[in-house]
Design an enzyme around this catalytic site. Structure first.
Site, mmCIF file in Angstrom:
data_model
loop_
_atom_site.group_PDB
_atom_site.id
_atom_site.type_symbol
_atom_site.label_atom_id
_atom_site.label_comp_id
_atom_site.label_asym_id
_atom_site.label_seq_id
_atom_site.Cartn_x
_atom_site.Cartn_y
_atom_site.Cartn_z
ATOM 1 N N HIS A 34 -2.988 -15.088 24.735
ATOM 2 C CA HIS A 34 -2.704 -13.716 25.167
ATOM 3 C C HIS A 34 -2.782 -13.681 26.684
ATOM 4 C CE1 HIS A 34 -7.012 -13.480 25.741
ATOM 5 N NE2 HIS A 34 -7.234 -13.743 24.454
ATOM 6 N N HIS A 37 -5.662 -15.528 28.473
ATOM 7 C CA HIS A 37 -5.445 -16.975 28.625
ATOM 8 C C HIS A 37 -4.412 -17.259 29.724
ATOM 9 C CE1 HIS A 37 -6.449 -16.858 24.123
ATOM 10 N NE2 HIS A 37 -7.406 -17.610 24.630
#
Ligand code: AMP
Length: 285
Positions: A34, A37
Site C-alpha cells: 500500500h 510501503h
C-alpha cells in the site's frame, strides 16, 4: 526488475551491485503493498543506487491463533507496484529459504525484556520472530540502508537497537506513517475491515489526535493523556482497546510526566482486526 526466490541468489545480486560501486537500499515487507510501503520504496529509490525489496510473510512473528493464514497476499500486484517504484531486485523467498535448518528455526534472536511490552505483551514471541527474520534478511542483503516505517514504532526501536548491539552493517532509516484521508494509518490488515469497521477504525487516530491536542495545550500528565486516548477508543462501539500509553521514544519506557519529545501509542481491536498506531508528541519530531 529482477525477481529472486533463492537466498544465495539474493546475496550474490547484492554483492555484485556493491562490487559495481552501487549503494544498496533495502525495504523489507510482508507484501500486499500500500502507499505506506511505497513511501519506503520511494525514499530508498531517492537515496540508494540499487533498491532491494523483500516480500515474506514471516510465520515466526505470528502467534498461535493469529492471522497468518488469512494475511492478505497479492504477489502479482505487488510485483507490478514494486517495478513501478523502480525496485531493482524483488526478493520473494519461501519459508525454507529463510529458515534453511527447518521450521521453526533452532536459533532465534532474543529481543530482551523490551520485546515483552506493549505489542510483545499482546503478541507473545512477535518480536523474536521479527528480529530473527530481519537479521537473516539483512545478512543476505549485506551492507546497506534499510527502511522501516514509524507506524510500527516498537519494531523500529528494537530493530535499531539490535543493529547497534550486534554491529550489523546496516543503517536503519525511519519513514513517517502514511495515513488515509481520515487519518487511519495504512496497513495491509485494513483489508479485513467491513465498511462499518472501517469507519470505526478511525478511533485510533482520533485518540492520538486528542493526545496531540492535550500535549499542545501543555498537558504533561501522561495518565490523563492515556485516559483520554482510552476514552476516545472506548466511545467507539465496534472497538476494544488493548492499550494506550505515553512513552519516552528513546527508551520505550512509560513516562510520566510526558517528556519532550514523547510518543503516544494505541492498540485496539476493531471487530476481529487488531490495529496499532502511534503519534510523536509534538507531531513531526
Ligand atoms: P509490513 O508489510 O506490514 O511488515 O510493513 C513493512 C514495512 O512498511 C514496515 O517497516 C512498516 O513499518 C512499514 N509500514 C507499514 N505501514 C506503513 C504506513 N502506513 N506508513 C509508513 N510505513 C508503513
Amino acid at each position: 526488475m529482477e525477481m529472486i526466490e533463492k537466498a544465495v541468489d539474493a546475496r550474490d545480486a547484492c554483492e555484485s551491485a556493491r562490487a559495481d560501486g552501487l549503494d544498496v537500499g533495502f525495504v523489507p515487507t510482508m507484501g500486499y503493498l500500500h502507499d505506506g510501503h511505497l513511501s519506503l520504496l520511494r525514499k530508498a529509490r531517492e537515496e540508494a543506487d540499487f533498491v532491494v525489496a523483500s516480500i515474506f510473510v514471516n510465520p515466526l512473528q505470528f502467534g498461535d491463533g493469529e492471522d497468518l493464514d488469512a494475511y492478505p497476499r497479492d504477489g502479482v500486484n505487488d510485483s507490478f507496484q514494486a517495478e513501478a517504484e523502480g525496485v531493482d531486485l524483488l526478493f520473494t523467498p519461501a519459508v525454507e529459504e529463510m529458515y534453511p535448518d527447518g521450521y521453526p528455526p533452532p536459533m532465534t534472536i532474543d529481543p530482551g525484556p523490551d520485546g515483552d511490552r506493549f505489542e510483545g505483551a499482546s503478541r507473545s514471541g512477535h518480536f523474536r520472530g521479527v528480529l530473527t527474520v530481519v537479521t537473516r534478511l539483512v545478512d543476505l542483503v549485506g551492507h546497506s540502508r534499510a527502511y522501516f516505517g514509524e507506524k510500527d514504532a516498537q519494531q523500529l526501536f528494537l530493530v535499531r537497537r539490535m543493529a547497534n548491539e550486534l554491529a550489523i552493517p546496516v543503517e536503519i532509516v525511519s519513514c513517517p506513517t502514511v495515513r488515509e484521508a481520515d487519518g487511519l494509518a495504512m496497513s495491509s490488515r485494513n483489508a479485513y475491515l467491513s465498511p462499518p469497521e472501517r469507519e470505526a477504525a478511525v478511533c485510533l487516530f482520533r485518540a492520538l489526535s486528542a493526545a496531540r491536542d492535550l500535549y499542545a495545550d501543555g498537558e504533561r500528565n501522561s495518565a490523563r493523556i492515556q485516559d483520554e486516548m482510552s476514552r476516545q477508543i472506548g466511545a467507539e462501539p465496534l472497538a476494544t482497546i488493548d492499550y494506550s500509553a505515553v512513552v519516552d521514544p528513546a527508551t520505550f519506557d512509560l513516562a510520566d510526566p510526558a517528556p519532550d519529545p514523547a510518543l503516544a501509542l494505541v492498540a485496539a481491536r476493531i471487530g476481529r482486526t487488531r490495529l496499532i498506531d502511534n503519534l510523536p508528541l509534538p507531531p513531526g519530531v
